[in-house]
Design a protein around this motif. Sequence first.
Motif, mmCIF file in Angstrom:
data_model
loop_
_atom_site.group_PDB
_atom_site.id
_atom_site.type_symbol
_atom_site.label_atom_id
_atom_site.label_comp_id
_atom_site.label_asym_id
_atom_site.label_seq_id
_atom_site.Cartn_x
_atom_site.Cartn_y
_atom_site.Cartn_z
ATOM 1 N N ASP A 1 0.876 -1.173 0.000
ATOM 2 C CA ASP A 1 0.000 0.000 0.000
ATOM 3 C C ASP A 1 0.918 1.229 0.000
ATOM 4 O O ASP A 1 2.126 1.103 0.227
ATOM 5 N N ASP B 1 -6.910 -2.721 2.934
ATOM 6 C CA ASP B 1 -5.812 -3.666 2.734
ATOM 7 C C ASP B 1 -6.145 -5.078 3.222
ATOM 8 O O ASP B 1 -5.420 -6.030 2.934
ATOM 9 N N ASP C 1 -1.943 -0.582 5.806
ATOM 10 C CA ASP C 1 -2.310 -0.007 7.103
ATOM 11 C C ASP C 1 -3.808 0.188 7.307
ATOM 12 O O ASP C 1 -4.224 0.569 8.394
ATOM 13 N N ASP C 2 -4.617 -0.040 6.288
ATOM 14 C CA ASP C 2 -6.008 0.427 6.371
ATOM 15 C C ASP C 2 -6.991 -0.714 6.111
ATOM 16 O O ASP C 2 -6.602 -1.816 5.712
ATOM 17 N N ASP D 1 -0.102 5.145 1.053
ATOM 18 C CA ASP D 1 -0.344 6.092 2.156
ATOM 19 C C ASP D 1 -0.450 5.357 3.499
ATOM 20 O O ASP D 1 -1.235 4.429 3.635
ATOM 21 N N GLY D 2 0.332 5.804 4.470
ATOM 22 C CA GLY D 2 0.306 5.165 5.779
ATOM 23 C C GLY D 2 1.168 3.928 5.855
ATOM 24 O O GLY D 2 1.274 3.301 6.919
ATOM 25 N N THR D 3 1.778 3.568 4.730
ATOM 26 C CA THR D 3 2.630 2.377 4.676
ATOM 27 C C THR D 3 4.036 2.752 4.195
ATOM 28 O O THR D 3 5.023 2.500 4.881
HETATM 29 MG MG LIG Z 1 -2.918 3.126 3.424
#
Ligand SMILES: [Mg+2]
Length: 268
Positions: free
Chosen positions: A20, A202, A198-199, A22-24
Amino acid sequence: MADVLSVPPLISEPYGFFFDFDGTLAELQPLPDQVALLTERRRLLARLQIISEGAVALISGRSLAELDTLTAPLCFALGGVHGAERRDINGQLSTVTLPPPLMVQLRAQLQALCLRFPGTFLEEKGMAFAVHYRGAEQAGPAVYQATAAIAQPHPELALQPGKCVVEIRPAGVSKGHALAQFLTEPPFKGRRPLFIGDDITDESAFEVVNQRGGISIKVGEGDTLAHYRLNSVTAVYLWLARVVTRLEKASTGVTVKGVGYEPFSGSL
Ligand SMILES: [Mg+2]
């Protein structure tokens, strides 16, 4: 129990690497266009791409165009808009679309919705829409319900909740489906998958990875189907740096060029 998940093992086999974004691979920011991929992190991904013979793909809610911009000058196999658009390692595109009249209707309804909730904004992704509410977090449940009500009459649509965002996208696509498609093609075919995300979106990819005996890694807190956990984006890169170094050491005759790297060609 989600809270007893351990850090992933240091691998030395030729996995297919899926991430992923964003956030990863990059920390979340108040606005999506404030997110950036730091130079040293880009270099590490370039080393991973070389040592894995191109078997690195990003699967994100972002569009392919955005992912290309964020990762330039690297060129990855990509799954965009949660798998609604996909580009294989040879540059072959496959895209799921929605009827134009439905897009027009959704655009008008969602623009009106955003006017009702100050602090929200609408993002268009070609075949999907994202309503962001990071600027109006308290209204999150109401924004979600209003978006769900717009999608509900249309069976060809699916609702995709995320972190301070709710999206309307074509039904029948998912990150897990995109990952499974990549696994049928070179250079991923025959490799066990590794996916980091992260979400909520996923989780479908974690499920596919677990079914294939791969390594599923959740970034940050929260219940998950993933088998391992890393606490932050920084932790992802610290772990990945050790993996890349290990893979490079295990390989012979591979020269790593941290500077002057050129994206792999379509010949792979
Ligand atoms: Mg993400």
